[in-house]
Design a protein around this motif. Structure first.
Motif, short mmCIF file in Angstrom:
data_model
loop_
_atom_site.label_atom_id
_atom_site.label_comp_id
_atom_site.label_asym_id
_atom_site.label_seq_id
_atom_site.Cartn_x
_atom_site.Cartn_y
_atom_site.Cartn_z
N GLY A 112 0.81 -1.21 0.00
CA GLY A 112 0.00 0.00 0.00
C GLY A 112 0.84 1.26 0.00
O GLY A 112 0.55 2.22 -0.72
N GLY A 113 1.90 1.27 0.82
CA GLY A 113 2.76 2.45 0.89
C GLY A 113 3.46 2.74 -0.43
O GLY A 113 3.42 3.87 -0.94
N LEU A 114 4.10 1.72 -1.00
CA LEU A 114 4.79 1.91 -2.28
C LEU A 114 3.80 2.16 -3.41
O LEU A 114 4.10 2.89 -4.36
CB LEU A 114 5.65 0.68 -2.59
N GLY A 115 2.62 1.55 -3.32
CA GLY A 115 1.59 1.80 -4.33
C GLY A 115 1.13 3.24 -4.32
O GLY A 115 0.89 3.85 -5.38
N CYS A 116 1.00 3.81 -3.12
CA CYS A 116 0.61 5.22 -3.00
C CYS A 116 1.68 6.13 -3.61
O CYS A 116 1.36 7.11 -4.32
CB CYS A 116 0.39 5.59 -1.54
N ALA A 120 1.04 8.48 -6.82
CA ALA A 120 1.29 9.93 -6.69
C ALA A 120 2.28 10.40 -7.75
O ALA A 120 2.10 11.48 -8.36
CB ALA A 120 1.82 10.24 -5.29
N PHE A 121 3.31 9.60 -7.99
CA PHE A 121 4.29 9.97 -9.01
C PHE A 121 3.67 9.98 -10.40
O PHE A 121 3.93 10.88 -11.22
CB PHE A 121 5.47 9.00 -8.96
N ALA A 122 2.83 8.99 -10.67
CA ALA A 122 2.15 8.93 -11.97
C ALA A 122 1.23 10.13 -12.16
O ALA A 122 1.13 10.69 -13.25
CB ALA A 122 1.37 7.61 -12.10
N GLN A 123 0.54 10.51 -11.08
CA GLN A 123 -0.35 11.68 -11.15
C GLN A 123 0.45 12.94 -11.41
O GLN A 123 0.00 13.85 -12.14
CB GLN A 123 -1.14 11.81 -9.84
N ALA A 124 1.65 13.03 -10.83
CA ALA A 124 2.48 14.22 -11.03
C ALA A 124 2.96 14.32 -12.48
O ALA A 124 3.08 15.43 -13.03
CB ALA A 124 3.67 14.20 -10.08
N VAL A 125 3.25 13.17 -13.09
CA VAL A 125 3.69 13.18 -14.48
C VAL A 125 2.55 13.59 -15.39
O VAL A 125 2.67 14.45 -16.26
CB VAL A 125 4.24 11.79 -14.89
N GLY A 126 1.37 12.96 -15.18
CA GLY A 126 0.18 13.32 -15.94
C GLY A 126 0.25 12.97 -17.41
O GLY A 126 1.29 12.50 -17.92
N GLY A 127 -0.85 13.18 -18.11
CA GLY A 127 -0.91 12.95 -19.54
C GLY A 127 -0.63 11.51 -19.93
O GLY A 127 -0.97 10.56 -19.20
N VAL A 173 -1.90 1.09 -7.39
CA VAL A 173 -1.33 1.84 -8.51
C VAL A 173 -2.31 1.96 -9.66
O VAL A 173 -2.46 3.02 -10.28
CB VAL A 173 -0.02 1.16 -8.99
N VAL A 174 -3.02 0.87 -9.96
CA VAL A 174 -3.91 0.85 -11.12
C VAL A 174 -5.24 1.54 -10.81
O VAL A 174 -6.04 1.79 -11.71
CB VAL A 174 -4.15 -0.60 -11.58
N SER A 175 -5.48 1.85 -9.56
CA SER A 175 -6.78 2.43 -9.19
C SER A 175 -7.08 3.72 -9.94
O SER A 175 -8.24 4.03 -10.23
CB SER A 175 -6.82 2.70 -7.68
N GLY A 176 -6.04 4.49 -10.27
CA GLY A 176 -6.23 5.71 -11.06
C GLY A 176 -6.87 6.84 -10.29
O GLY A 176 -7.33 7.83 -10.87
N LEU A 177 -6.96 6.73 -8.94
CA LEU A 177 -7.56 7.79 -8.13
C LEU A 177 -6.53 8.85 -7.78
O LEU A 177 -5.32 8.66 -7.97
CB LEU A 177 -8.14 7.19 -6.86
N ARG A 178 -7.02 9.95 -7.26
CA ARG A 178 -6.11 10.99 -6.80
C ARG A 178 -5.35 10.51 -5.57
O ARG A 178 -5.78 9.60 -4.87
CB ARG A 178 -6.88 12.27 -6.46
N ALA A 179 -4.22 11.13 -5.28
CA ALA A 179 -3.34 10.66 -4.22
C ALA A 179 -4.03 10.61 -2.87
O ALA A 179 -3.85 9.68 -2.09
CB ALA A 179 -2.10 11.56 -4.14
N ASP A 180 -4.87 11.64 -2.57
CA ASP A 180 -5.53 11.65 -1.27
C ASP A 180 -6.55 10.51 -1.17
O ASP A 180 -6.73 9.92 -0.11
CB ASP A 180 -6.20 13.00 -1.02
N GLN A 181 -7.24 10.20 -2.30
CA GLN A 181 -8.19 9.09 -2.29
C GLN A 181 -7.48 7.74 -2.20
O GLN A 181 -7.99 6.79 -1.59
CB GLN A 181 -9.06 9.14 -3.54
#
Length: 427
Positions: A112-116, A120-127, A173-181
């Protein structure tokens, strides 16, 4: 004095109620007796019943997260994770439950920790880069942890935790939700898993615990007796005359040997579970369970020698009955000494008493070695060794000598177990 009249009321079948009641009780008595005898005479069956009841109680307790509104309002559908934890974690032995529970907790926290972090890193990259990053981290962690699972030491103790790590990591990781969620999802699921694990541990440890260490200890002790009986059974079969037929002893000899030979996998599993168990009864922290594996291996080596002895009966160089009867008495005396040695070693483990091998076992085995050398002497056998009539007996004697060497190694292992395990001195 007025006499009273008893009226018997019959039902539709013409049978009185009292008679029917007695008949029902009589019919139930055999079933009750069989059930009671099975539970009292077979401790393993009784433990199966206890384990089944414990699992049922644990499932009821975690189901309250669904059934009671205050709990459901807090955890919602994630209550299912607590139920799943009980189903997959609650094992027969307490050590197995601890092993799977801790593995599941560690795997969930790390995954869970590494997945978060990955999400978060994927969300920061975006697109478009978001999907690429997710694919890369899934491949790296999935392949890396899968490779780690194949290492013998990891596979024995942490295989389940590694599997849970892969599952949790990918789900986050695959959940695709925002980091806080993502963090909220991981926190809720972890809390429900902890609830299920706590229920398992509470019931497994405090309600009629079934210890893998006790099972391993008792199983090892029983094998010493089985080995001694197998040796005595073979000796009886080897020296019996053609007029004597004792097929029962031969069958017991074979079945005892098979049960000892097939004990390796179970021993390794029980040792792994025993290492997870806390201090209880006669077993303290850092108890040398690894010695049980070594002693079990020595017992299997001795069993292999006994099985090879049986080939003496089928060999084309089998000694004549007359020759065997001429050395029957000294050979059976040697077998009795070896059987006594095996039982003595088993008794020292059973009573957790230090084995004084230098004082009792070694001198006994030395005298046995001398007796065997006297028996194998050509002048004693009374036959030219070039004659095939004496080869079978010589092979039998040398197999017994090999057993003596193995028993010396076994005695040394049992003595080391007593030293490391803190066995008490014999009074």
């Amino acid at each position: 004095m007025d006499s009273s009249t008893v009226i018997i009321i019959e039902d539709g079948d013409g049978v009185s109620r009292s008679q029917k009641k007695k008949a029902d009780v009589f019919c139930c008595q055999p079933f009750v007796s069989i059930l009671r005898g099975k539970l009292s005479n077979n401790g393993h069956d009784m433990r199966k019943v206890i384990h089944s009841v414990k699992v049922g109680v644990a499932l009821v307790l975690v189901s309250l997260l669904y059934l009671l509104d205050p709990f459901y309002d807090r955890v919602g559908e994630n209550a299912m994770w607590a139920i799943m934890t009980v189903v997959v974690t609650f094992e027969f032995f307490t050590g197995a439950t601890l092993s799977k529970g801790l593995n599941r907790g560690i795997g969930t926290v790390l995954g869970g920790g590494l997945g978060c972090l990955g999400a978060a890193f994927a969300q920061a990259v975006g697109g478009v880069g978001k999907s690429i990053v997710v694919g890369i981290v899934i491949f790296v962690f999935g392949a890396g942890v899968t490779y780690t699972r194949q290492m013998p030491k990891i596979k024995k103790k942490y295989d389940y935790g590694a599997m849970v790590f892969i599952l949790t990591f990918n789900m986050i990781v695959v959940s695709g939700l925002r980091a806080d969620q993502v963090l909220e999802l991981a926190r809720t699921r972890l809390s429900t898993i902890v609830m299920g694990f706590a229920v398992c541990i509470f019931i497994s440890l405090l309600v009629f615990p079934i210890w893998a260490s006790d099972e391993l200890h008792d199983s090892l002790i029983s094998r010493f007796e089985l080995l001694a009986r197998s040796l005595e059974g073979f000796s009886k079969e080897y020296f019996e005359t053609s007029n004597e037929k004792e097929q029962k002893g031969s069958a017991n000899f074979s079945s005892n040997c098979k049960s000892i030979l097939h004990s390796k996998t179970r021993d390794e599993s029980l040792v792994n579970f025993a290492r997870w168990e806390p201090w209880h009864g006669k077993f303290g922290f850092s108890y040398p369970w690894g010695k049980y594996l070594k002693i079990g291996e020595d017992l299997r080596d001795l069993t292999t020698i006994i099985i090879s002895l049986k080939s003496c009966l089928r060999s084309s160089t089998q000694s004549s009955e007359t020759l065997r009867q001429s050395v029957k008495e000294p050979c059976q005396a040697v077998v009795s000494s070896l059987a006594w040695t095996i039982r003595e070693l088993g008794e020292s483990i059973k009573k957790m008493r230090k084995c004084q091998s230098e004082e009792t076992i070694v001198p006994k085995l030395k005298s046995v070695r001398i007796e065997l050398s006297v028996i194998v002497n050509p002048s004693t056998i009374g036959t030219d060794l070039e004659n095939t009539d004496g080869l079978g007996l010589v092979s039998f004697i040398y197999s017994l000598m090999e057993m003596v060497e193995k028993m010396e190694e076994l005695a040394k292992e049992v003595e080391e177990l007593g030293e490391i395990g803190g066995f008490h001195k014999s009074s």
